[in-house]
Write a protein that holds these residues in place. Structure first.
Motif, PDB file in Angstrom:
ATOM      1  N   ILE A   1       7.384   3.631  17.166  1.00  0.00           N
ATOM      2  CA  ILE A   1       8.572   3.373  15.638  1.00  0.00           C
ATOM      3  C   ILE A   1       9.339   4.425  15.755  1.00  0.00           C
ATOM      4  CG2 ILE A   1       6.692   4.661  14.100  1.00  0.00           C
ATOM      5  CD1 ILE A   1       9.280   1.414  13.108  1.00  0.00           C
ATOM      6  N   VAL A   2       9.007   5.117  15.809  1.00  0.00           N
ATOM      7  CA  VAL A   2       9.983   6.358  15.531  1.00  0.00           C
ATOM      8  C   VAL A   2      11.548   6.705  16.959  1.00  0.00           C
ATOM      9  CG1 VAL A   2      10.594   9.014  16.236  1.00  0.00           C
ATOM     10  CG2 VAL A   2       8.694   7.887  14.333  1.00  0.00           C
TER      11      VAL A   2
ATOM     12  N   GLU B   1       4.477  -1.664  19.087  1.00  0.00           N
ATOM     13  CA  GLU B   1       5.236  -1.491  17.218  1.00  0.00           C
ATOM     14  C   GLU B   1       4.945  -0.104  16.784  1.00  0.00           C
ATOM     15  OE1 GLU B   1       7.194  -5.615  16.619  1.00  0.00           O
ATOM     16  OE2 GLU B   1       4.827  -5.627  15.794  1.00  0.00           O
TER      17      GLU B   1
ATOM     18  N   ALA C   1       3.970   6.672   4.848  1.00  0.00           N
ATOM     19  CA  ALA C   1       3.883   6.988   6.478  1.00  0.00           C
ATOM     20  C   ALA C   1       5.958   6.398   6.651  1.00  0.00           C
ATOM     21  CB  ALA C   1       3.147   6.067   6.919  1.00  0.00           C
TER      22      ALA C   1
ATOM     23  N   ASP D   1       1.071  -0.890   0.216  1.00  0.00           N
ATOM     24  CA  ASP D   1       0.122  -0.239   0.631  1.00  0.00           C
ATOM     25  C   ASP D   1       1.487   1.491  -0.464  1.00  0.00           C
ATOM     26  OD1 ASP D   1      -2.117   2.209   0.531  1.00  0.00           O
ATOM     27  OD2 ASP D   1      -2.442   1.407   2.395  1.00  0.00           O
TER      28      ASP D   1
ATOM     29  N   GLY E   1      -2.228   5.083   7.339  1.00  0.00           N
ATOM     30  CA  GLY E   1      -0.538   4.410   6.821  1.00  0.00           C
ATOM     31  C   GLY E   1      -0.393   3.727   8.061  1.00  0.00           C
ATOM     32  N   LEU E   2      -0.441   3.106   8.685  1.00  0.00           N
ATOM     33  CA  LEU E   2       0.069   2.104   9.862  1.00  0.00           C
ATOM     34  C   LEU E   2       0.534   0.915   9.152  1.00  0.00           C
ATOM     35  CD1 LEU E   2      -2.820   1.970  13.026  1.00  0.00           C
ATOM     36  CD2 LEU E   2      -1.347   3.348  12.490  1.00  0.00           C
ATOM     37  N   PHE E   3       1.707   0.689   9.823  1.00  0.00           N
ATOM     38  CA  PHE E   3       2.040  -0.534   9.244  1.00  0.00           C
ATOM     39  C   PHE E   3       1.574  -1.926   9.251  1.00  0.00           C
ATOM     40  CE2 PHE E   3       5.766   2.436  10.212  1.00  0.00           C
ATOM     41  CZ  PHE E   3       5.989   2.850   9.340  1.00  0.00           C
ATOM     42  N   PRO E   4       0.932  -2.620   8.593  1.00  0.00           N
ATOM     43  CA  PRO E   4      -0.281  -3.522   8.940  1.00  0.00           C
ATOM     44  C   PRO E   4       0.789  -5.197   9.546  1.00  0.00           C
ATOM     45  CG  PRO E   4       0.634  -2.942   6.503  1.00  0.00           C
ATOM     46  CD  PRO E   4       1.059  -2.143   7.012  1.00  0.00           C
ATOM     47  N   HIS E   5       1.850  -5.239   9.795  1.00  0.00           N
ATOM     48  CA  HIS E   5       2.543  -5.736  10.431  1.00  0.00           C
ATOM     49  C   HIS E   5       2.950  -6.028  10.775  1.00  0.00           C
ATOM     50  CE1 HIS E   5       5.595  -3.942   8.236  1.00  0.00           C
ATOM     51  NE2 HIS E   5       6.764  -3.745   8.548  1.00  0.00           N
ATOM     52  N   MET E   6       2.706  -4.627  12.223  1.00  0.00           N
ATOM     53  CA  MET E   6       3.643  -4.298  13.433  1.00  0.00           C
ATOM     54  C   MET E   6       2.177  -3.895  14.117  1.00  0.00           C
ATOM     55  SD  MET E   6       6.255  -1.177  12.880  1.00  0.00           S
ATOM     56  CE  MET E   6       7.623  -2.083  11.328  1.00  0.00           C
ATOM     57  N   SER E   7       2.588  -4.867  15.390  1.00  0.00           N
ATOM     58  CA  SER E   7       1.514  -4.510  16.229  1.00  0.00           C
ATOM     59  C   SER E   7       0.672  -2.195  16.920  1.00  0.00           C
ATOM     60  CB  SER E   7       1.860  -5.132  17.938  1.00  0.00           C
ATOM     61  OG  SER E   7       3.107  -4.404  18.144  1.00  0.00           O
TER      62      SER E   7
ATOM     63  N   LEU F   1      -3.343  -6.365  15.940  1.00  0.00           N
ATOM     64  CA  LEU F   1      -2.889  -5.654  14.784  1.00  0.00           C
ATOM     65  C   LEU F   1      -3.575  -4.671  14.308  1.00  0.00           C
ATOM     66  CD1 LEU F   1      -1.249  -9.079  12.711  1.00  0.00           C
ATOM     67  CD2 LEU F   1      -0.230  -6.922  14.131  1.00  0.00           C
TER      68      LEU F   1
ATOM     69  N   ARG G   1       2.541 -13.350  11.330  1.00  0.00           N
ATOM     70  CA  ARG G   1       4.115 -13.259  12.454  1.00  0.00           C
ATOM     71  C   ARG G   1       4.001 -13.463  13.926  1.00  0.00           C
ATOM     72  NH1 ARG G   1       2.102  -8.923  14.768  1.00  0.00           N
ATOM     73  NH2 ARG G   1       3.805  -7.801  15.363  1.00  0.00           N
TER      74      ARG G   1
ATOM     75  N   ALA H   1       0.281   4.574   0.925  1.00  0.00           N
ATOM     76  CA  ALA H   1       0.222   4.910   2.064  1.00  0.00           C
ATOM     77  C   ALA H   1       0.884   4.428   3.338  1.00  0.00           C
ATOM     78  CB  ALA H   1      -1.722   4.958   2.400  1.00  0.00           C
ATOM     79  N   VAL H   2       1.519   3.255   3.574  1.00  0.00           N
ATOM     80  CA  VAL H   2       2.392   2.348   4.120  1.00  0.00           C
ATOM     81  C   VAL H   2       3.435   3.203   4.147  1.00  0.00           C
ATOM     82  CG1 VAL H   2       3.185   1.009   4.921  1.00  0.00           C
ATOM     83  CG2 VAL H   2       0.877   0.758   4.587  1.00  0.00           C
TER      84      VAL H   2
ATOM     85  N   MET I   1      11.981   7.440   8.647  1.00  0.00           N
ATOM     86  CA  MET I   1      13.247   5.664   8.297  1.00  0.00           C
ATOM     87  C   MET I   1      13.814   6.249   7.139  1.00  0.00           C
ATOM     88  SD  MET I   1      10.590   2.826   7.867  1.00  0.00           S
ATOM     89  CE  MET I   1       9.575   2.603   9.608  1.00  0.00           C
TER      90      MET I   1
ATOM     91  N   LEU J   1       6.973  -7.284   4.525  1.00  0.00           N
ATOM     92  CA  LEU J   1       5.648  -6.749   3.582  1.00  0.00           C
ATOM     93  C   LEU J   1       5.561  -7.776   2.102  1.00  0.00           C
ATOM     94  CD1 LEU J   1       4.203  -3.259   4.312  1.00  0.00           C
ATOM     95  CD2 LEU J   1       3.116  -5.190   5.215  1.00  0.00           C
TER      96      LEU J   1
ATOM     97  N   ARG K   1       0.813   7.435  17.284  1.00  0.00           N
ATOM     98  CA  ARG K   1       2.791   7.460  16.814  1.00  0.00           C
ATOM     99  C   ARG K   1       2.868   9.119  16.281  1.00  0.00           C
ATOM    100  NH1 ARG K   1       2.939   4.130  10.902  1.00  0.00           N
ATOM    101  NH2 ARG K   1       1.307   6.290  10.361  1.00  0.00           N
TER     102      ARG K   1
ATOM    103  N   VAL L   1       7.764   9.248   8.786  1.00  0.00           N
ATOM    104  CA  VAL L   1       8.234   9.006  10.561  1.00  0.00           C
ATOM    105  C   VAL L   1       9.889   9.113   9.936  1.00  0.00           C
ATOM    106  CG1 VAL L   1       5.880   7.268  11.116  1.00  0.00           C
ATOM    107  CG2 VAL L   1       7.949   6.339  10.466  1.00  0.00           C
TER     108      VAL L   1
ATOM    109  N   ASN M   1      -5.439   8.925   5.053  1.00  0.00           N
ATOM    110  CA  ASN M   1      -5.092   7.245   5.470  1.00  0.00           C
ATOM    111  C   ASN M   1      -4.582   6.607   6.501  1.00  0.00           C
ATOM    112  OD1 ASN M   1      -2.718   7.132   3.999  1.00  0.00           O
ATOM    113  ND2 ASN M   1      -3.248   6.916   1.928  1.00  0.00           N
TER     114      ASN M   1
END
Lengths: 539, 257
Positions: free
Chosen positions: B109-110, B105, A149, A143, B96-102, B138, A243, A145-146, A155, A168, B154, A153, B94
């Protein structure tokens, strides 16, 4: 190389089914041997497939990463990988042979055109498409958007790749890696055709001799390997997707364990195949089987190269093409050593040992205990007892000789010493030479002193009062590589001085006679028993 | 750390004659603007008016073709974008959370990428009105409103003093919008933030912001506080936008028994 590397040669010594006394037992032995070869073949199969997968990942992952952000590069890379995929696997392997030959010639040699390298390259190219395609798809499927993001932040590109893009894209990429692994394991069977041992060996050998159980064994082993690999990669894929770190670790650990377990027999210093040489007559076939059986008992893989010419045999030994064979002292003396004198047995053996140590570095293990001298023989009742008797009558007689004799220095020595001038000379293969003598087509033949037919046909071996013919002790020779190979030499030393000329004649006759023939292997087993009965200390 | 964003005599954020064009189409046309520390500014306008383009410049998600952008007096062109972004909170429409991170997490992140001590996830969750038991979920297991609360948590976890929000409530239902808007306003006040909120909803802007900017065709066409806006002292473009919620309120009032 394992025994299966040269299936046709290994099988060449066996008579076709139906002509041997008990073909089924010999074939059963062959099949048993084939199954015992599976573990090392699985090892080398896994080694090749995992090396190809490793190389494909090494190329495919970074190329996929670059391509995911560069549509034009993606089109070129995927297009190329797709094109490779359309080439049949066998053809791809075959094409690497001339290619590598050309490269080798270009850089002045040293690039092997057969074996591991061409197989590795072809399989790597084959594995590239699914890896590349899925890495690109996995990355492009994230995505936007990810990714935005991840940038927002703060990165770094490397952090974004490690923390966001790689995890991902991993499930999709893993699916491609699974596909590639299954393809690679299957296609690796074809590497047999370029001389690398894989599970294709029993498949191709089985096709050749129509043993479908061998074909099945290879197929089942290869398919099993693919299924297990697919299952373990699937565990890892699910672990990444859900995960579930434990699932990923368990899958990875099992995969690593499998790789190590399969790779161990391939990594262990393997016995290379010992090639036993034999010249083109029965005694040599029998002795080669006798030697081979002893080496197999000592744990070696044995292949046979039979039907060698006299001069070729020693050259093959000196160059290491064959590892061991039985020569005759006089043949070396007059041939390779180019000596024309005829010393005593002991002096000749000593001379040969000395010459070998300084010259070709081949190893004289020792004499077997019998002579197979060139001699001239006649039918019983012909009135001759010595070669000297022949001289005056020779112009009315026909000499039957084996295919080599007339070109050999021994013949020249006899001819010159006794001034023999035959009316005609004819060359026969040994079997037909005896028949020619019996039927009267020949009056004198070049017999071998260990030949069983001398006794069977009651032939008269003519004396050699002028000692024109040197001694022909059967001597066991090994190639230079075995000069200090204690284990190898220990396996063969028990043969030294253990074979009597009577036993050798009997063994030869069992193979040469017209009726109730035995195979050389069967004769060798009988001879082996005789040797062992002589080796064991008498009570 | 990034630029010093503590309240000072410097504007928290300033634009100087900033222009940005995308393929010949002007998105920003010589915009100049200063935002005082601690203010809550709403950027209102129709789609394509340039408000989102303006928001992407302070943390260098985008670069102006002309002009300068200053954060706490520093020209962002001369600040490492990675450091800059870690010091500025950013919230997307939208999410934009990281879908694979809790959830935990995502919130942490920062500090994690910046090699700083981990954040207090419980406090961060409670600050945005979420219960601590969500920490190990998640993002896909949360509602849209909960997700955006995590997105805000976040953005604030690294103690950012400048918070940029690009239509953060756009995808949420009206009830969630309202409560989340209040949450943001409270955070703004409690933490002493400087907040820029992009929205196309004038009512939302009027209720939350101290200062409302109306954008049209890459320019700021109105700049006023909520009361001036409602009083019609901000110009025709602003009046047109204010007229909609006012008309809706009038009709709702008529419907009331």
């Amino acid at each position: 190389m394992h025994g299966w590397g040269r299936p046709s040669k290994q099988l060449a010594g066996f008579a076709p089914p139906g002509t041997t006394p008990n073909p089924s037992s010999e074939e059963q032995g062959l099949v048993k041997e084939a199954f015992s070869q599976l573990p090392p073949l699985i090892g080398s199969h896994v080694l090749l497939a995992s090396a190809a997968m490793g190389l494909a990942l090494l190329i495919g992952l970074p190329l996929g990463l670059l391509s995911a952000r560069r549509p034009r590069l993606a089109a070129v890379a995927v297009g190329f990988a797709g094109l490779v995929q359309t080439i049949p696997g066998l053809a791809l392997l075959a094409l690497f042979y001339p290619l590598l030959l050309a490269i080798s010639a270009l850089i002045g040699g040293g690039v092997p055109a057969l074996g591991f390298l061409p197989a590795l390259l072809a399989l790597t190219l084959y594995a590239l498409l699914p890896i590349l395609r899925n890495v690109i798809a996995g990355l492009q499927g994230i995505d936007p958007a990810v990714l935005q993001a991840a940038n927002a932040v703060g990165m770094t590109p490397r952090q974004r790749l490690r923390l966001v893009e790689a995890p991902l894209a991993a499930p999709v990429a893993m699916a491609g890696i699974r596909t590639a692994a299954v393809w690679t394991i299957g296609t690796a069977t074809l590497a047999t055709t370029v001389g690398y041992p894989t599970l294709g060996n029993p498949i191709f050998a089985g096709l050749q001799i129509e043993r479908w159980d061998l074909v099945l064994a290879g197929c089942v082993a290869a398919a099993g390997l693919a299924l297990v690999t697919d299952f373990l990669l699937g565990l890892i894929e699910r672990g990444i997707g859900r995960r579930n770190r434990r699932l990923t670790i368990v899958g990875s650990a099992l995969l690593a364990l499998g790789l190590v377990a399969a790779g161990l027999p391939a990594l262990r210093p393997t016995e290379r195949t010992i090639t036993v040489g034999a010249k083109n007559f029965s005694e040599q076939y029998i002795l080669s089987r006798l030697i081979g059986a002893r080496l197999e008992r000592a744990g070696y893989h044995v292949a046979y190269r039979e039907g060698l010419g006299s001069a070729v045999a020693f050259r093959a030994l000196a160059s290491g093409d064959i590892d061991v064979y039985v020569e005759y002292s006089g043949t070396l003396w007059a041939g390779a050593m180019a000596r024309s004198d005829t010393p005593s047995r002991a002096a000749m053996l000593e001379g040969i040992a000395r010459w070998m140590a300084t010259g070709p570095k081949t190893v004289l293990i020792g004499p077997l205990g019998f002579e197979n001298a060139y001699a001239l023989a006649v039918r019983p009742g012909s009135g001759f007892s010595s070669i000297a008797d022949l001289a005056s009558r020779a112009p009315k007689l026909t000499l039957g000789a084996d295919l080599e004799f007339l070109d050999r220095p021994e013949w020249h020595a006899i001819r010159d010493a006794y001034d023999l001038r035959f009316a005609a000379t004819r060359a026969y293969s040994p079997t037909f030479m005896y028949r020619a003598l019996r039927s009267g087509q020949a009056d004198v033949i070049s017999a071998f002193s260990s030949d069983g037919r001398i006794a069977a046909d009651h032939l008269i071996v003519l004396a050699d009062p002028k000692q024109a013919v040197p001694h022909y002790d059967a001597i066991l020779l090994a190639s230079p590589t075995h000069a200090n190979d204690a284990r190898f030499l220990a396996a063969l030393r028990p043969l030294v001085n253990r074979i009597s000329v009577e036993d050798m004649r009997s063994a030869n006759y069992s193979v040469d006679r017209d009726a109730a023939k035995t195979t050389p292997a069967t004769a060798a087993r009988w001879l082996d028993k005789r040797v062992r009965s002589r080796t064991e200390p008498s009570p | 750390m990034g630029p010093d964003l503590e309240p000072s005599d410097q504007p928290a954020l300033a634009y100087e004659q900033v222009s940005r064009r995308y393929g010949g189409v002007s998105a920003l046309d010589a915009v100049s603007l200063t935002v005082a520390p601690g203010s809550f500014v709403a950027l209102v306008g129709k789609s394509g008016s340039g408000k989102s383009s303006l928001l992407r410049l302070p943390n260098r998600l985008d670069t102006p073709d002309e002009g300068r952008v200053l954060v706490a007096g520093q020209d962002v062109a001369h600040v490492d974008p990675i450091r800059l972004r870690r010091g500025i909170g950013y919230v997307f429409q939208n999410i934009g959370l990281f879908p694979h991170m809790s959830v935990a997490e995502n919130i942490g992140i920062v500090p994690r990428i910046d090699d700083r001590p981990a954040v207090d996830v419980t406090a961060a969750l409670e600050r945005v009105g979420l219960t601590p038991d969500l920490a190990n979920r998640l993002p896909a297991q949360l509602s849209g409103g909960q997700q955006q609360r995590v997105g805000i948590a976040r953005a604030l976890a690294a103690e950012a003093k400048l918070l940029l929000m690009d239509e953060p409530f756009g995808a949420l239902d009206p009830v969630t919008r309202d409560t989340l808007g209040r949450t943001v306003r409270k955070l703004h006040d409690d933490l002493g933030l400087t907040t820029i909120l992009v929205t196309h909803d004038m009512a939302e802007a009027l209720l939350l912001a101290d200062r409302i900017l109306v954008m049209s065709q890459g320019r700021i066409v109105a700049d006023a506080g909520p009361s001036d806006m409602l009083a019609g002292r901000a110009g025709p473009e602003a009046d047109a936008l204010v007229a909609i919620p006012r008309e809706q309120a009038r009709r709702l009032h008529e419907l009331a028994p």
